[in-house]
Design a protein around this motif. Structure first.
Motif, PDB file in Angstrom:
ATOM      1  N   GLY A  30     -20.060  -8.012  -3.532  1.00  0.00           N
ATOM      2  CA  GLY A  30     -20.757  -8.954  -2.663  1.00  0.00           C
ATOM      3  C   GLY A  30     -20.093 -10.307  -2.501  1.00  0.00           C
ATOM      4  N   ILE A  31     -18.933 -10.508  -3.089  1.00  0.00           N
ATOM      5  CA  ILE A  31     -18.235 -11.786  -2.910  1.00  0.00           C
ATOM      6  C   ILE A  31     -17.832 -11.923  -1.442  1.00  0.00           C
ATOM      7  CG2 ILE A  31     -15.985 -10.830  -3.523  1.00  0.00           C
ATOM      8  CD1 ILE A  31     -15.348 -13.520  -4.857  1.00  0.00           C
ATOM      9  N   LEU A  32     -17.866 -13.129  -0.923  1.00  0.00           N
ATOM     10  CA  LEU A  32     -17.483 -13.363   0.467  1.00  0.00           C
ATOM     11  C   LEU A  32     -16.062 -12.863   0.717  1.00  0.00           C
ATOM     12  CD1 LEU A  32     -18.938 -16.934   0.957  1.00  0.00           C
ATOM     13  CD2 LEU A  32     -19.811 -14.806   1.942  1.00  0.00           C
ATOM     14  N   PRO A  33     -15.844 -12.219   1.866  1.00  0.00           N
ATOM     15  CA  PRO A  33     -14.512 -11.662   2.143  1.00  0.00           C
ATOM     16  C   PRO A  33     -13.383 -12.694   2.067  1.00  0.00           C
ATOM     17  CG  PRO A  33     -16.096 -10.746   3.664  1.00  0.00           C
ATOM     18  CD  PRO A  33     -16.814 -11.828   2.889  1.00  0.00           C
ATOM     19  N   GLY A  34     -13.613 -13.915   2.515  1.00  0.00           N
ATOM     20  CA  GLY A  34     -12.565 -14.938   2.468  1.00  0.00           C
ATOM     21  C   GLY A  34     -12.132 -15.263   1.048  1.00  0.00           C
ATOM     22  N   ILE A  35     -13.092 -15.335   0.145  1.00  0.00           N
ATOM     23  CA  ILE A  35     -12.773 -15.596  -1.259  1.00  0.00           C
ATOM     24  C   ILE A  35     -12.064 -14.383  -1.855  1.00  0.00           C
ATOM     25  CG2 ILE A  35     -13.773 -16.005  -3.545  1.00  0.00           C
ATOM     26  CD1 ILE A  35     -15.979 -17.624  -2.054  1.00  0.00           C
ATOM     27  N   PHE A  36     -12.554 -13.189  -1.537  1.00  0.00           N
ATOM     28  CA  PHE A  36     -11.907 -11.964  -2.025  1.00  0.00           C
ATOM     29  C   PHE A  36     -10.460 -11.910  -1.548  1.00  0.00           C
ATOM     30  CE2 PHE A  36     -10.825  -7.561  -2.524  1.00  0.00           C
ATOM     31  CZ  PHE A  36     -11.525  -7.159  -3.652  1.00  0.00           C
ATOM     32  N   ARG A  37     -10.214 -12.274  -0.283  1.00  0.00           N
ATOM     33  CA  ARG A  37      -8.847 -12.271   0.258  1.00  0.00           C
ATOM     34  C   ARG A  37      -7.928 -13.175  -0.562  1.00  0.00           C
ATOM     35  NH1 ARG A  37     -11.528 -13.212   4.836  1.00  0.00           N
ATOM     36  NH2 ARG A  37     -11.905 -11.346   6.031  1.00  0.00           N
ATOM     37  N   LEU A  40      -7.293 -11.651  -3.916  1.00  0.00           N
ATOM     38  CA  LEU A  40      -6.407 -10.488  -3.773  1.00  0.00           C
ATOM     39  C   LEU A  40      -4.969 -10.941  -3.529  1.00  0.00           C
ATOM     40  CD1 LEU A  40      -6.026  -7.431  -3.674  1.00  0.00           C
ATOM     41  CD2 LEU A  40      -6.657  -7.513  -1.244  1.00  0.00           C
ATOM     42  N   ALA A  41      -4.787 -11.975  -2.731  1.00  0.00           N
ATOM     43  CA  ALA A  41      -3.434 -12.498  -2.497  1.00  0.00           C
ATOM     44  C   ALA A  41      -2.801 -12.927  -3.821  1.00  0.00           C
ATOM     45  CB  ALA A  41      -3.476 -13.666  -1.513  1.00  0.00           C
ATOM     46  N   HIS A  42      -3.568 -13.617  -4.645  1.00  0.00           N
ATOM     47  CA  HIS A  42      -3.059 -14.063  -5.941  1.00  0.00           C
ATOM     48  C   HIS A  42      -2.693 -12.856  -6.815  1.00  0.00           C
ATOM     49  CE1 HIS A  42      -2.375 -16.521  -9.420  1.00  0.00           C
ATOM     50  NE2 HIS A  42      -3.309 -15.863 -10.103  1.00  0.00           N
ATOM     51  N   GLU A  43      -3.567 -11.856  -6.842  1.00  0.00           N
ATOM     52  CA  GLU A  43      -3.323 -10.660  -7.659  1.00  0.00           C
ATOM     53  C   GLU A  43      -2.071  -9.917  -7.168  1.00  0.00           C
ATOM     54  OE1 GLU A  43      -3.865  -8.554 -10.925  1.00  0.00           O
ATOM     55  OE2 GLU A  43      -5.262 -10.160 -10.380  1.00  0.00           O
ATOM     56  N   MET A  44      -1.892  -9.820  -5.853  1.00  0.00           N
ATOM     57  CA  MET A  44      -0.696  -9.137  -5.330  1.00  0.00           C
ATOM     58  C   MET A  44       0.566  -9.932  -5.648  1.00  0.00           C
ATOM     59  SD  MET A  44      -1.870  -7.140  -1.835  1.00  0.00           S
ATOM     60  CE  MET A  44      -2.255  -8.587  -0.869  1.00  0.00           C
ATOM     61  N   ARG A  45       0.477 -11.263  -5.610  1.00  0.00           N
ATOM     62  CA  ARG A  45       1.638 -12.090  -5.998  1.00  0.00           C
ATOM     63  C   ARG A  45       2.003 -11.841  -7.458  1.00  0.00           C
ATOM     64  NH1 ARG A  45      -1.248 -16.251  -3.570  1.00  0.00           N
ATOM     65  NH2 ARG A  45      -0.596 -16.495  -1.428  1.00  0.00           N
ATOM     66  N   LEU A  46       0.977 -11.778  -8.325  1.00  0.00           N
ATOM     67  CA  LEU A  46       1.222 -11.543  -9.754  1.00  0.00           C
ATOM     68  C   LEU A  46       1.963 -10.230  -9.983  1.00  0.00           C
ATOM     69  CD1 LEU A  46      -2.189 -12.638 -11.327  1.00  0.00           C
ATOM     70  CD2 LEU A  46       0.014 -13.835 -11.481  1.00  0.00           C
ATOM     71  N   ASP A  73      -5.787  -8.749   7.758  1.00  0.00           N
ATOM     72  CA  ASP A  73      -5.927  -9.642   6.606  1.00  0.00           C
ATOM     73  C   ASP A  73      -4.617  -9.716   5.836  1.00  0.00           C
ATOM     74  OD1 ASP A  73      -8.584 -10.269   7.164  1.00  0.00           O
ATOM     75  OD2 ASP A  73      -9.353  -8.621   5.956  1.00  0.00           O
ATOM     76  N   PHE A  74      -3.969  -8.566   5.681  1.00  0.00           N
ATOM     77  CA  PHE A  74      -2.662  -8.501   5.024  1.00  0.00           C
ATOM     78  C   PHE A  74      -1.818  -7.412   5.676  1.00  0.00           C
ATOM     79  CE2 PHE A  74      -5.587  -9.768   1.640  1.00  0.00           C
ATOM     80  CZ  PHE A  74      -4.934 -10.853   1.076  1.00  0.00           C
TER      81      PHE A  74
END
Length: 135
Positions: A30-37, A40-46, A73-74
């Motif tokens: 239920g987290i807002l999609p913008g925050i999830f994005r 997720l960007a941070h996790e993919m960078r890691l 989105d990506f």
């Protein structure tokens, strides 16, 4: 498509899922999609993935550029388009949006994530680009 390309796409889709699952486990459903994005960007960078966020897709039909705006989105590794949403009643729209992105982006496949599910696996869908290759 040769088996090496298919294997790479499947591995990439699995890696995207693993990143999204990590975010979902930390934030919950239920987290807002913008925050999830952003997470997720941070996790993919890691994990060392190359991606474009809020990627504009140029729509060209028979040699002319259409002014319709289309965004993913990506775009991950220039192979998989990813879209995130949180409304299960939008499935038909999200499917059409993903098919449009795949038709004009050149990506071999797409992933859509519905973050409203208790279990992310229930909201994770792989979509193939029927005009290109199978994911």
């Amino acid at each position: 498509m040769n088996s090496m390309e298919k294997s790479r796409r499947n591995s990439l889709a699995t890696l995207i899922y693993d990143c999204a699952r990590e975010v979902h486990e930390h934030t919950g459903p239920g987290i807002l999609p913008g925050i999830f994005r952003s997470c997720l960007a941070h996790e993919m960078r890691l994990r060392g993935l190359r991606f474009r966020m809020n990627a504009a897709i140029t729509v060209v039909y028979k040699g002319i550029r259409i002014e319709e705006k289309l965004f993913a989105d990506f775009i991950v590794e220039e192979e998989i388009a990813v879209n995130i949403f949180d409304n299960p009643s939008d499935n038909d729209f999200q499917f059409k949006r993903m098919q449009s992105i795949l038709a004009f982006s050149g990506c071999g496949g797409g992933v859509w994530l519905d973050t409203s599910n208790q279990r992310l696996v229930d909201g994770f869908k792989k979509i193939i680009n029927l005009k290109k290759t199978v994911i």
